[in-house]
Motif scaffolding. Structure first.
Motif, short mmCIF file in Angstrom:
data_model
loop_
_atom_site.label_atom_id
_atom_site.label_comp_id
_atom_site.label_asym_id
_atom_site.label_seq_id
_atom_site.Cartn_x
_atom_site.Cartn_y
_atom_site.Cartn_z
N GLU A 173 0.63 -1.23 0.04
CA GLU A 173 0.03 -0.06 -0.05
C GLU A 173 0.82 1.29 0.05
OE1 GLU A 173 -2.75 0.03 3.12
OE2 GLU A 173 -3.65 -1.89 2.42
N LEU A 174 1.98 1.11 0.96
CA LEU A 174 2.78 2.41 0.79
C LEU A 174 3.53 2.41 -0.59
CD1 LEU A 174 4.34 2.54 4.56
CD2 LEU A 174 2.55 3.86 3.47
N SER A 175 3.90 1.68 -1.10
CA SER A 175 4.71 1.83 -2.35
C SER A 175 3.67 2.32 -3.34
CB SER A 175 5.17 0.36 -2.85
OG SER A 175 4.15 -0.47 -3.28
N ALA A 176 2.14 1.92 -3.34
CA ALA A 176 1.21 2.46 -4.35
C ALA A 176 1.12 3.98 -4.07
CB ALA A 176 0.10 1.51 -4.31
N HIS A 177 0.93 4.22 -2.74
CA HIS A 177 0.37 5.54 -2.38
C HIS A 177 1.25 5.87 -0.92
CE1 HIS A 177 -2.71 8.75 -2.69
NE2 HIS A 177 -2.95 8.65 -1.37
N GLY A 178 2.11 6.91 -1.41
CA GLY A 178 2.97 7.06 -0.04
C GLY A 178 2.60 7.98 0.95
N ILE A 179 3.27 7.98 2.08
CA ILE A 179 2.83 8.61 3.27
C ILE A 179 2.56 10.14 3.07
CG2 ILE A 179 3.70 9.23 5.52
CD1 ILE A 179 5.22 6.61 5.69
N GLY A 180 3.36 10.64 2.27
CA GLY A 180 3.07 12.28 2.01
C GLY A 180 1.68 12.59 1.35
N ALA A 181 1.56 11.64 0.32
CA ALA A 181 0.16 11.80 -0.38
C ALA A 181 -0.88 11.36 0.45
CB ALA A 181 0.17 10.79 -1.58
N ARG A 182 -0.68 10.35 1.41
CA ARG A 182 -1.74 10.04 2.35
C ARG A 182 -1.91 11.20 3.33
NH1 ARG A 182 -2.82 4.34 3.36
NH2 ARG A 182 -1.79 3.12 1.87
N LEU A 183 -0.90 11.73 3.95
CA LEU A 183 -1.13 12.76 4.85
C LEU A 183 -2.00 13.78 4.14
CD1 LEU A 183 2.06 12.98 6.61
CD2 LEU A 183 -0.19 12.16 7.55
N LYS A 184 -1.53 14.24 2.91
CA LYS A 184 -2.27 15.29 2.18
C LYS A 184 -3.71 15.04 1.99
CE LYS A 184 -2.02 17.57 -2.42
NZ LYS A 184 -1.28 17.48 -3.73
N ASP A 185 -3.94 13.86 1.63
CA ASP A 185 -5.31 13.40 1.52
C ASP A 185 -6.18 13.55 2.60
OD1 ASP A 185 -4.77 13.03 -1.35
OD2 ASP A 185 -4.66 10.92 -1.15
N LYS A 186 -5.47 13.15 3.69
CA LYS A 186 -6.25 12.83 4.94
C LYS A 186 -6.51 14.47 5.34
CE LYS A 186 -7.85 11.13 9.12
NZ LYS A 186 -8.99 10.37 8.96
#
Length: 104
Positions: A31-44
Motif C-alpha cells: 500500500e505504501l509503495s502504491a500511495h506514499g505517506i506524504g500523499a496519504r497525509l495530504k489526502d487526509k
C-alpha cells in the motif's frame, strides 16, 4: 498432555501469529509503495479540512445571528483606532476642540 506436545502446539501458534504479522507487513509495504505517506497525509488533511468547512457552513446557516454578531465584533475590533478617534473628536470638550479661550 506432555510437555513436548504442549511445546509443539505453542510453536505452531507462534508460527501462525508470525505469518499473520508478516502478511500485514507485506500488505502495508504494498500500500505504501502504491500511495506514499506524504500523499496519504495530504489526502487526509484535505478530507479533514472539507469536513470542517461543511460543519462550519452548517452551523453558520443554523445560527445566522451569532455569525453576524461575530463579524460585526471583528470589524469593530479591526477598526477600533479610527472609531476611537472619531468618538473622541465627537465628544471632545470645547476647550480642546479648537475654540479659542476668551481674553480676560
Amino acid at each position: 498432555m506432555s510437555d513436548l506436545t504442549r511445546l509443539t502446539e505453542y510453536r505452531a501458534l507462534r508460527d501462525a501469529a508470525w505469518a499473520m504479522v508478516q502478511a500485514d507487513i507485506d500488505t502495508l509495504k504494498t500500500e505504501l509503495s502504491a500511495h506514499g505517506i506524504g500523499a496519504r497525509l495530504k489526502d487526509k488533511a484535505a478530507e479533514e479540512a472539507q469536513e470542517a468547512w461543511d460543519t462550519a457552513r452548517d452551523v453558520a446557516s443554523e445560527h445566522k445571528g451569532v455569525v453576524a454578531g461575530t463579524i460585526l465584533a471583528l470589524v469593530a475590533w479591526l477598526l477600533r483606532g479610527p472609531i476611537g478617534s472619531a468618538l473622541s473628536s465627537l465628544f471632545a470638550d470645547e476647550d480642546e476642540g479648537g475654540a479659542e479661550p476668551a481674553d480676560d
